[in-house]
Scaffold this active site. Structure first.
Site, PDB file in Angstrom:
ATOM      1  N   GLY A 160       0.827  -1.204   0.000  1.00  0.00           N
ATOM      2  CA  GLY A 160       0.000   0.000   0.000  1.00  0.00           C
ATOM      3  C   GLY A 160       0.859   1.251   0.000  1.00  0.00           C
ATOM      4  O   GLY A 160       1.969   1.258  -0.536  1.00  0.00           O
ATOM      5  N   VAL A 187       0.865   4.764   5.318  1.00  0.00           N
ATOM      6  CA  VAL A 187       0.349   3.710   6.206  1.00  0.00           C
ATOM      7  C   VAL A 187       1.469   2.728   6.570  1.00  0.00           C
ATOM      8  O   VAL A 187       1.496   2.196   7.683  1.00  0.00           O
ATOM      9  CB  VAL A 187      -0.866   2.997   5.555  1.00  0.00           C
ATOM     10  CG1 VAL A 187      -1.345   1.850   6.425  1.00  0.00           C
ATOM     11  CG2 VAL A 187      -1.997   3.980   5.306  1.00  0.00           C
ATOM     12  N   GLU A 209       5.579  -3.369   0.345  1.00  0.00           N
ATOM     13  CA  GLU A 209       5.502  -3.191  -1.115  1.00  0.00           C
ATOM     14  C   GLU A 209       4.756  -1.893  -1.338  1.00  0.00           C
ATOM     15  O   GLU A 209       3.536  -1.828  -1.180  1.00  0.00           O
ATOM     16  CB  GLU A 209       4.768  -4.379  -1.760  1.00  0.00           C
ATOM     17  CG  GLU A 209       5.491  -5.707  -1.623  1.00  0.00           C
ATOM     18  CD  GLU A 209       6.804  -5.753  -2.395  1.00  0.00           C
ATOM     19  OE1 GLU A 209       7.018  -4.896  -3.276  1.00  0.00           O
ATOM     20  OE2 GLU A 209       7.629  -6.635  -2.099  1.00  0.00           O
ATOM     21  N   CYS A 244       0.776   0.487  -9.092  1.00  0.00           N
ATOM     22  CA  CYS A 244       1.967   0.932  -8.345  1.00  0.00           C
ATOM     23  C   CYS A 244       3.145   1.240  -9.261  1.00  0.00           C
ATOM     24  O   CYS A 244       3.949   2.111  -8.961  1.00  0.00           O
ATOM     25  CB  CYS A 244       2.355  -0.124  -7.323  1.00  0.00           C
ATOM     26  SG  CYS A 244       2.570  -1.749  -8.057  1.00  0.00           S
TER      27      CYS A 244
HETATM   28  N1  NAD Z   1       4.593  -2.205  -4.500  1.00  0.00           N
HETATM   29  C1  NAD Z   1       3.456  -2.823  -4.678  1.00  0.00           C
HETATM   30  O1  NAD Z   1       3.429  -4.031  -4.890  1.00  0.00           O
HETATM   31  C2  NAD Z   1       2.165  -2.054  -4.640  1.00  0.00           C
HETATM   32  C3  NAD Z   1       1.060  -2.636  -5.238  1.00  0.00           C
HETATM   33  C4  NAD Z   1      -0.136  -1.951  -5.229  1.00  0.00           C
HETATM   34  C5  NAD Z   1      -0.246  -0.720  -4.625  1.00  0.00           C
HETATM   35  N2  NAD Z   1       0.843  -0.154  -4.068  1.00  0.00           N
HETATM   36  C6  NAD Z   1       0.712   1.191  -3.479  1.00  0.00           C
HETATM   37  O2  NAD Z   1      -0.471   1.249  -2.682  1.00  0.00           O
HETATM   38  C7  NAD Z   1      -1.018   2.551  -2.697  1.00  0.00           C
HETATM   39  C8  NAD Z   1      -2.479   2.531  -3.053  1.00  0.00           C
HETATM   40  O3  NAD Z   1      -3.176   1.565  -2.364  1.00  0.00           O
HETATM   41  P1  NAD Z   1      -4.183   1.935  -1.176  1.00  0.00           P
HETATM   42  O4  NAD Z   1      -4.717   3.320  -1.370  1.00  0.00           O
HETATM   43  O5  NAD Z   1      -5.145   0.816  -1.036  1.00  0.00           O
HETATM   44  O6  NAD Z   1      -3.186   1.953   0.046  1.00  0.00           O
HETATM   45  P2  NAD Z   1      -3.460   2.208   1.592  1.00  0.00           P
HETATM   46  O7  NAD Z   1      -2.126   2.303   2.217  1.00  0.00           O
HETATM   47  O8  NAD Z   1      -4.430   3.315   1.801  1.00  0.00           O
HETATM   48  O9  NAD Z   1      -4.245   0.884   2.062  1.00  0.00           O
HETATM   49  C9  NAD Z   1      -3.684  -0.376   2.006  1.00  0.00           C
HETATM   50  C10 NAD Z   1      -4.200  -1.220   3.163  1.00  0.00           C
HETATM   51  O10 NAD Z   1      -3.855  -0.600   4.401  1.00  0.00           O
HETATM   52  C11 NAD Z   1      -5.010  -0.495   5.248  1.00  0.00           C
HETATM   53  N3  NAD Z   1      -4.935   0.758   5.990  1.00  0.00           N
HETATM   54  C12 NAD Z   1      -5.251   2.010   5.539  1.00  0.00           C
HETATM   55  N4  NAD Z   1      -5.035   2.930   6.514  1.00  0.00           N
HETATM   56  C13 NAD Z   1      -4.573   2.273   7.584  1.00  0.00           C
HETATM   57  C14 NAD Z   1      -4.161   2.665   8.894  1.00  0.00           C
HETATM   58  N5  NAD Z   1      -4.209   3.936   9.285  1.00  0.00           N
HETATM   59  N6  NAD Z   1      -3.718   1.707   9.743  1.00  0.00           N
HETATM   60  C15 NAD Z   1      -3.680   0.411   9.362  1.00  0.00           C
HETATM   61  N7  NAD Z   1      -4.068  -0.011   8.138  1.00  0.00           N
HETATM   62  C16 NAD Z   1      -4.509   0.883   7.260  1.00  0.00           C
HETATM   63  C17 NAD Z   1      -6.188  -0.537   4.305  1.00  0.00           C
HETATM   64  O11 NAD Z   1      -7.314  -1.056   4.967  1.00  0.00           O
HETATM   65  C18 NAD Z   1      -5.707  -1.433   3.169  1.00  0.00           C
HETATM   66  O12 NAD Z   1      -5.973  -2.789   3.435  1.00  0.00           O
HETATM   67  C19 NAD Z   1      -0.188   3.321  -3.702  1.00  0.00           C
HETATM   68  O13 NAD Z   1       0.766   4.101  -3.043  1.00  0.00           O
HETATM   69  C20 NAD Z   1       0.474   2.223  -4.515  1.00  0.00           C
HETATM   70  O14 NAD Z   1       1.644   2.642  -5.163  1.00  0.00           O
HETATM   71  C21 NAD Z   1       2.024  -0.800  -4.048  1.00  0.00           C
HETATM   72  C1  LIG Z   2       4.134 -16.250 -28.399  1.00  0.00           C
HETATM   73  C2  LIG Z   2       5.529 -16.548 -28.896  1.00  0.00           C
HETATM   74  C3  LIG Z   2       6.544 -15.604 -28.931  1.00  0.00           C
HETATM   75  C4  LIG Z   2       6.308 -14.229 -28.544  1.00  0.00           C
HETATM   76  C5  LIG Z   2       5.939 -13.842 -27.324  1.00  0.00           C
HETATM   77  C6  LIG Z   2       5.709 -12.463 -26.894  1.00  0.00           C
HETATM   78  C7  LIG Z   2       6.188 -11.347 -27.739  1.00  0.00           C
HETATM   79  C8  LIG Z   2       5.062 -12.254 -25.747  1.00  0.00           C
HETATM   80  C9  LIG Z   2       4.768 -10.987 -25.147  1.00  0.00           C
HETATM   81  C10 LIG Z   2       4.070 -10.984 -23.984  1.00  0.00           C
HETATM   82  C11 LIG Z   2       3.695  -9.802 -23.237  1.00  0.00           C
HETATM   83  C12 LIG Z   2       4.023  -8.471 -23.757  1.00  0.00           C
HETATM   84  C13 LIG Z   2       3.052 -10.013 -22.060  1.00  0.00           C
HETATM   85  C14 LIG Z   2       2.724  -8.984 -21.143  1.00  0.00           C
HETATM   86  C15 LIG Z   2       2.121  -9.294 -19.961  1.00  0.00           C
HETATM   87  C16 LIG Z   2       1.912  -8.285 -18.967  1.00  0.00           C
HETATM   88  C17 LIG Z   2       1.259  -8.500 -17.805  1.00  0.00           C
HETATM   89  C18 LIG Z   2       0.548  -9.772 -17.507  1.00  0.00           C
HETATM   90  C19 LIG Z   2       1.271  -7.422 -16.842  1.00  0.00           C
HETATM   91  C20 LIG Z   2       0.885  -7.572 -15.568  1.00  0.00           C
HETATM   92  C21 LIG Z   2       0.955  -6.446 -14.691  1.00  0.00           C
HETATM   93  C22 LIG Z   2       0.490  -6.437 -13.451  1.00  0.00           C
HETATM   94  C23 LIG Z   2      -0.217  -7.599 -12.863  1.00  0.00           C
HETATM   95  C24 LIG Z   2       0.677  -5.230 -12.690  1.00  0.00           C
HETATM   96  C25 LIG Z   2       0.629  -5.182 -11.402  1.00  0.00           C
HETATM   97  C26 LIG Z   2       0.859  -3.930 -10.753  1.00  0.00           C
HETATM   98  C27 LIG Z   2       0.818  -3.768  -9.439  1.00  0.00           C
HETATM   99  C28 LIG Z   2       0.586  -4.872  -8.545  1.00  0.00           C
HETATM  100  C29 LIG Z   2       0.946  -2.476  -8.797  1.00  0.00           C
HETATM  101  O1  LIG Z   2      -0.021  -1.921  -8.263  1.00  0.00           O
HETATM  102  C30 LIG Z   2       7.917 -15.923 -29.405  1.00  0.00           C
HETATM  103  C31 LIG Z   2       8.179 -15.146 -30.702  1.00  0.00           C
HETATM  104  C32 LIG Z   2       8.930 -15.517 -28.362  1.00  0.00           C
HETATM  105  C33 LIG Z   2       8.114 -17.420 -29.653  1.00  0.00           C
HETATM  106  C34 LIG Z   2       6.933 -18.073 -30.249  1.00  0.00           C
HETATM  107  C35 LIG Z   2       5.739 -17.947 -29.340  1.00  0.00           C
END
Ligand code: NAD
Ligand SMILES: CC1=C(/C=C/C(C)=C/C=C/C(C)=C/C=C/C=C(C)/C=C/C=C(C)/C=C/C=C(\C)C=O)C(C)(C)CCC1
Length: 529
Positions: free
Chosen positions: A199, A203, A221, A255
């Site tokens: 988050g 927090v 994270e 994020c």
């Molecule tokens: N690095 C990563 O993997 C990642 C992934 C997703 C989001 N984020 C970050 O999370 C943020 C956005 O998410 P959000 O708004 O849900 O975050 P947030 O920090 O507001 O909330 C996250 C969690 O914390 C809890 N929470 C909130 N306030 C709290 C408090 N005072 N005390 C205890 N717990 C509390 C919430 O209930 C929730 O479950 C962004 O900054 C984003 O970049 C990071």
């Molecule tokens: C198919 C064959 C080939 C080619 C393959 C290629 C070019 C594949 C390309 C794949 C791509 C661009 C996949 C992208 C996936 C992206 C994803 C799932 C992103 C996820 C992001 C997330 C979950 C973000 C999270 C963020 C967070 C948590 C923050 O808040 C060859 C040519 C190589 C071979 C033949 C077969």
């Protein structure tokens, strides 16, 4: 849109009871066997697969998510992570041999992969399945009992998870606690074997302070402002598409979304045109219709973003449409933004993309280094020297060239921030590692004392000298200080000289060998053989 009050929050008594039950289960060794872990992991995959359409509806309710984004970025990614853990957990959990050491090999030193105990994960609203269930997979694979506190800001998805988890998974080992600040605060008063907090940094400070009271280890994270550096000679069309995709997915509430762009001043307008072309290609009928482009999670965040946009001194190049009742903000590119602008004051977490013009690559690098280490750093360039210069002179959670976001999905890459963008690593094997205690272990046979008996008192000079001969380290030659005597400029001249000597000796030995061979041939010829 979903309403946070629709969630039935877990009571404090229930929280205490959950904690006690899971501690008992852990002590009873409920997830000790890999087979038991695999059952839970597979059940989790089926939980998603059997309820796919309900999840899509829940995402639409919470975040107005287009179904493709829900399926591709959350549901399918999480099922895939279940399959990876299911297939590899035996390998991950295997006891590892320590590297060979002459002195200690007889004690058969190994690293046992132990579950830590009952662990807690607090997850955010923006990826309410991947970031809630991903840690669950890794924690179970590692043999822990697991408590999830999903976000109250995504109530439809969090409510669905809370409804389904007890139907698919064993309540003795996995539980969901619903709630907001009071419930999370209560959870944080309890001792845990590990806490994963995903988050905001604000927090995270509260979580770490609370965890310190029970000496609970925490992984964080977090987020931050992930910059994009543009080489004006790059493939601008592809760059613009990939940047706009990273910014528009989940309406920028990601994020690792590209937060702002650094580009040389004279390339700014060409970049804006390319971004506009990508926008028009993505949304031929405009982005406002439901199911085409998502919505801001709540009114607080909508007003925060609108306020930042209203206060900017930059020029809106395109976009800028807002609708408060619908929490809609269109993809918005703002150019000629300065470092002290409202849009540069915090992580945007929305579909606004400021462009900060710079003189050159050095100014871009200095700008990045003047701010917190970001979670991701993106560079668009086909020039290896350009990419190396940016990556070698900055620090960030990840360093990605010519794409955005995809590194989160790459199996084998750790995902984590550095400093204010987080600590610790997750996704797949790295989540397993986070929830695993590496327990050093060895078994020392009695006969070892015939060699190491000198460690026992009474201590004597003879014993000391014997032990020194066993453990004594011979260091490589001392690095020679350069003539000006500054400690900074140390050069391993001695090592260089030694390599030179080794090469000379090798040449000499070779020459002697060849000469000897020749002499033998001549001798054979001389005697007529
Ligand atoms: N690095 C990563 O993997 C990642 C992934 C997703 C989001 N984020 C970050 O999370 C943020 C956005 O998410 P959000 O708004 O849900 O975050 P947030 O920090 O507001 O909330 C996250 C969690 O914390 C809890 N929470 C909130 N306030 C709290 C408090 N005072 N005390 C205890 N717990 C509390 C919430 O209930 C929730 O479950 C962004 O900054 C984003 O970049 C990071
Ligand atoms: C198919 C064959 C080939 C080619 C393959 C290629 C070019 C594949 C390309 C794949 C791509 C661009 C996949 C992208 C996936 C992206 C994803 C799932 C992103 C996820 C992001 C997330 C979950 C973000 C999270 C963020 C967070 C948590 C923050 O808040 C060859 C040519 C190589 C071979 C033949 C077969």
């Amino acid at each position: 849109m979903a309403d946070t009050t629709s969630l039935k929050y877990t009571t404090f008594d229930e929280i205490d009871a959950i904690h006690a039950t899971l501690r008992q289960s852990f002590r009873a060794g409920k997830l000790k066997s890999i087979a038991a872990r695999k059952v839970q992991i597979l059940q989790l995959a089926y939980l998603i697969q059997d309820n796919y359409d309900r999840f899509k509806e829940a995402f639409a309710a919470d975040l107005g998510r287009p179904t493709l984004e829900t399926a591709f970025l959350e549901l399918d990614s999480t099922v895939s992570d279940c399959k990876i853990a299911y297939d590899r957990v035996e390998k991950w959990a295997q006891t590892e041999k320590a590297p060979f050491s002459f002195n200690f090999f007889a004690m058969r030193p190994v690293i046992r992969k132990e579950p830590k105990g009952v662990v807690l994960s607090i997850s955010p609203f923006n990826y309410p399945v991947w970031l809630a269930l991903g840690p669950m997979i890794g924690a179970i694979a590692a043999g822990n009992c697991f408590v999830l506190k999903p976000s109250e800001l995504s109530p439809a998805v969090s409510g669905l998870i809370a409804e389904l988890v007890p139907k698919y998974l064993d309540p003795d080992v996995v539980r969901v606690v619903l709630g907001a600040v009071p419930e999370t605060t209560r959870l944080l008063e309890l001792p845990w074997a590990h806490i994963l907090y995903t988050g905001s940094g604000r927090v995270a400070k509260l979580v770490c302070a609370a965890a310190a009271k029970t000496l609970t280890p925490v992984s964080t994270e977090l987020g931050g402002k992930s910059p994009v550096v543009i080489d004006p000679k790059c493939d601008l069309k592809t760059a613009a598409k990939r940047i706009m995709w990273g910014k528009c997915v989940n309406v920028g509430q990601t994020c690792v979304a590209p937060d702002y762009i650094l580009v040389p001043q004279d390339a700014q307008d060409e970049l804006v045109q390319a971004l506009k072309a990508a926008h028009d290609e993505f949304y031929p009928s405009g982005p406002s219709a439901a199911g085409v482009f998502g919505r801001i999670v709540n009114h607080t965040h909508f007003r925060r973003l609108k306020g930042l946009l209203d206060r900017t001194a930059g020029e809106i190049a395109f976009g800028g449409e807002t609708n408060e009742s619908d929490k809609y903000i269109s993809p918005t590119v703002v150019k000629n933004v300065k470092g002290d602008d409202s849009l540069m004051s915090e992580e945007l977490f929305g579909p606004i993309l400021p462009i900060v013009p710079v003189k050159n690559i050095d100014e871009a690098i200095a700008f990045i280094n003047d701010h917190d280490n970001p979670l991701a750093l993106y560079v668009f360039s086909q020039d290896a020297a350009f990419k190396a210069k940016v990556f070698d002179n900055t620090l960030s959670g990840s360093a990605v060239a010519n794409d955005t976001l995809v590194h989160c999905a790459v199996d084998g890459l750790p995902f984590g921030g550095i400093g204010p963008s987080g600590s610790g690593y997750h996704t797949r094997k790295y989540t397993f590692d986070m929830f695993t205690h590496l327990r050093s272990s060895l078994d020392s046979p009695s006969w070892v004392d015939s060699i190491f008996g000198s460690r026992f008192p009474p201590y004597t000079a003879k014993k000391e000298s014997y032990l020194k001969s066993l453990l004594g380290v011979k260091l490589p030659p001392r690095p020679r200080q350069l003539a000006n005597g500054t400690d900074k400029s140390l050069a391993l001249c001695d090592d260089g000289r030694r390599s030179y000597f080794v090469v000379l000796t090798a040449v000499f030995v070779l020459a002697v060998g060849v000469t000897q061979l020749r002499v033998t041939e001549w001798a054979k010829e001389a005697v007529g053989l």
